[in-house]
Design a protein around this motif. Structure first.
Motif, PDB file in Angstrom:
ATOM      1  N   TYR A  16      -3.942  -7.715   3.449  1.00 44.04           N
ATOM      2  CA  TYR A  16      -3.660  -7.947   2.025  1.00 44.04           C
ATOM      3  C   TYR A  16      -2.769  -9.159   1.813  1.00 44.04           C
ATOM      4  CZ  TYR A  16       0.597  -5.378   3.171  1.00 44.04           C
ATOM      5  OH  TYR A  16       1.763  -4.955   3.756  1.00 44.04           O
ATOM      6  N   ILE A  17      -1.899  -9.486   2.776  1.00 44.83           N
ATOM      7  CA  ILE A  17      -1.029 -10.647   2.599  1.00 44.83           C
ATOM      8  C   ILE A  17      -1.843 -11.931   2.638  1.00 44.83           C
ATOM      9  CG2 ILE A  17      -0.313 -11.110   4.975  1.00 44.83           C
ATOM     10  CD1 ILE A  17       2.002 -10.979   1.948  1.00 44.83           C
ATOM     11  N   ALA A  23      -5.092 -16.142  -2.956  1.00 41.58           N
ATOM     12  CA  ALA A  23      -5.034 -16.177  -4.425  1.00 41.58           C
ATOM     13  C   ALA A  23      -3.978 -17.169  -4.899  1.00 41.58           C
ATOM     14  CB  ALA A  23      -4.732 -14.779  -4.968  1.00 41.58           C
ATOM     15  N   PHE A  24      -2.842 -17.211  -4.227  1.00 36.03           N
ATOM     16  CA  PHE A  24      -1.769 -18.136  -4.607  1.00 36.03           C
ATOM     17  C   PHE A  24      -2.210 -19.592  -4.425  1.00 36.03           C
ATOM     18  CE2 PHE A  24       2.047 -20.583  -3.429  1.00 36.03           C
ATOM     19  CZ  PHE A  24       2.701 -20.522  -4.646  1.00 36.03           C
ATOM     20  N   THR A  52       1.449 -18.977 -15.595  1.00 36.46           N
ATOM     21  CA  THR A  52       2.032 -17.628 -15.609  1.00 36.46           C
ATOM     22  C   THR A  52       1.354 -16.742 -14.568  1.00 36.46           C
ATOM     23  OG1 THR A  52       2.549 -17.849 -17.959  1.00 36.46           O
ATOM     24  CG2 THR A  52       2.489 -15.611 -17.060  1.00 36.46           C
ATOM     25  N   ILE A  53       0.027 -16.818 -14.495  1.00 36.63           N
ATOM     26  CA  ILE A  53      -0.707 -16.036 -13.498  1.00 36.63           C
ATOM     27  C   ILE A  53      -0.290 -16.454 -12.093  1.00 36.63           C
ATOM     28  CG2 ILE A  53      -3.022 -15.645 -12.527  1.00 36.63           C
ATOM     29  CD1 ILE A  53      -4.060 -15.825 -15.454  1.00 36.63           C
ATOM     30  N   THR A  54      -0.144 -17.764 -11.879  1.00 35.61           N
ATOM     31  CA  THR A  54       0.297 -18.261 -10.568  1.00 35.61           C
ATOM     32  C   THR A  54       1.685 -17.741 -10.239  1.00 35.61           C
ATOM     33  OG1 THR A  54      -1.030 -20.262 -10.866  1.00 35.61           O
ATOM     34  CG2 THR A  54       0.706 -20.349  -9.202  1.00 35.61           C
ATOM     35  N   SER A  58       2.725 -15.365  -7.158  1.00 37.97           N
ATOM     36  CA  SER A  58       3.801 -15.811  -6.272  1.00 37.97           C
ATOM     37  C   SER A  58       4.875 -14.740  -6.117  1.00 37.97           C
ATOM     38  CB  SER A  58       4.419 -17.101  -6.824  1.00 37.97           C
ATOM     39  OG  SER A  58       5.521 -17.482  -6.057  1.00 37.97           O
ATOM     40  N   LEU A  59       5.273 -14.132  -7.215  1.00 36.76           N
ATOM     41  CA  LEU A  59       6.290 -13.082  -7.160  1.00 36.76           C
ATOM     42  C   LEU A  59       5.786 -11.851  -6.402  1.00 36.76           C
ATOM     43  CD1 LEU A  59       7.777 -13.273 -10.764  1.00 36.76           C
ATOM     44  CD2 LEU A  59       8.909 -13.887  -8.614  1.00 36.76           C
ATOM     45  N   PHE A  60       4.546 -11.484  -6.641  1.00 38.86           N
ATOM     46  CA  PHE A  60       3.976 -10.339  -5.941  1.00 38.86           C
ATOM     47  C   PHE A  60       3.887 -10.612  -4.445  1.00 38.86           C
ATOM     48  CE2 PHE A  60       0.469  -7.395  -4.800  1.00 38.86           C
ATOM     49  CZ  PHE A  60       1.100  -6.221  -5.185  1.00 38.86           C
ATOM     50  N   THR A  61       3.505 -11.845  -4.070  1.00 35.63           N
ATOM     51  CA  THR A  61       3.444 -12.223  -2.655  1.00 35.63           C
ATOM     52  C   THR A  61       4.832 -12.156  -2.030  1.00 35.63           C
ATOM     53  OG1 THR A  61       1.567 -13.682  -3.119  1.00 35.63           O
ATOM     54  CG2 THR A  61       2.734 -14.031  -1.040  1.00 35.63           C
TER      55      THR A  61
END
Length: 116
Positions: A16-17, A23-24, A52-54, A58-61
């Motif tokens: 998942y990482i 995605a990032f 914003t989506i990026t 980024s924060l989720f990663t």
């Protein structure tokens, strides 16, 4: 390339990482591409939405990495795995030698038992 890598290697411990990094990277590239687009077409709301989506990706990663790093540090290194494999190979050779000796002694014992 990361998506291809994930699809080819089904044995990854933390797939998942790689999806998050993919995605990032794609969202960052798209953001840069859209910045060039907004030079001629003022679609700032769309550019802002993509940024914003990026940022969310980024924060989720980063959050997932905070959880993943301690787990990844526990994994044995390739050097440790190689050392363990060498030790196991030595044990296999030793056991095969012992099995051969046991078979030989069994043959001798059977021959001695028949002779007596």
């Amino acid at each position: 390339m990361l998506v291809y890598f994930i699809q080819q290697r089904q044995d990854l411990p933390f797939p998942y990482i790689f999806w998050l990094f993919s995605a990032f990277i794609v969202s960052c590239g798209t953001t840069h591409l859209l910045d060039v687009w907004t030079l001629w077409h003022p679609t700032y709301w769309f550019s802002g939405t993509l940024k914003t989506i990026t940022a969310i990706i980024s924060l989720f990663t980063a959050f997932e990495l905070r959880i993943l790093i301690p787990q990844a540090l526990v994994l044995p290194s390739p050097t440790e795995l190689e050392k363990t494999n060498q030790e196991l190979q030595k044990q296999i050779v030793e056991r095969q030698g012992i099995e051969t000796q046991l078979r030989e002694s069994e043959v001798k014992f059977c021959a001695a038992a028949e002779a007596s």
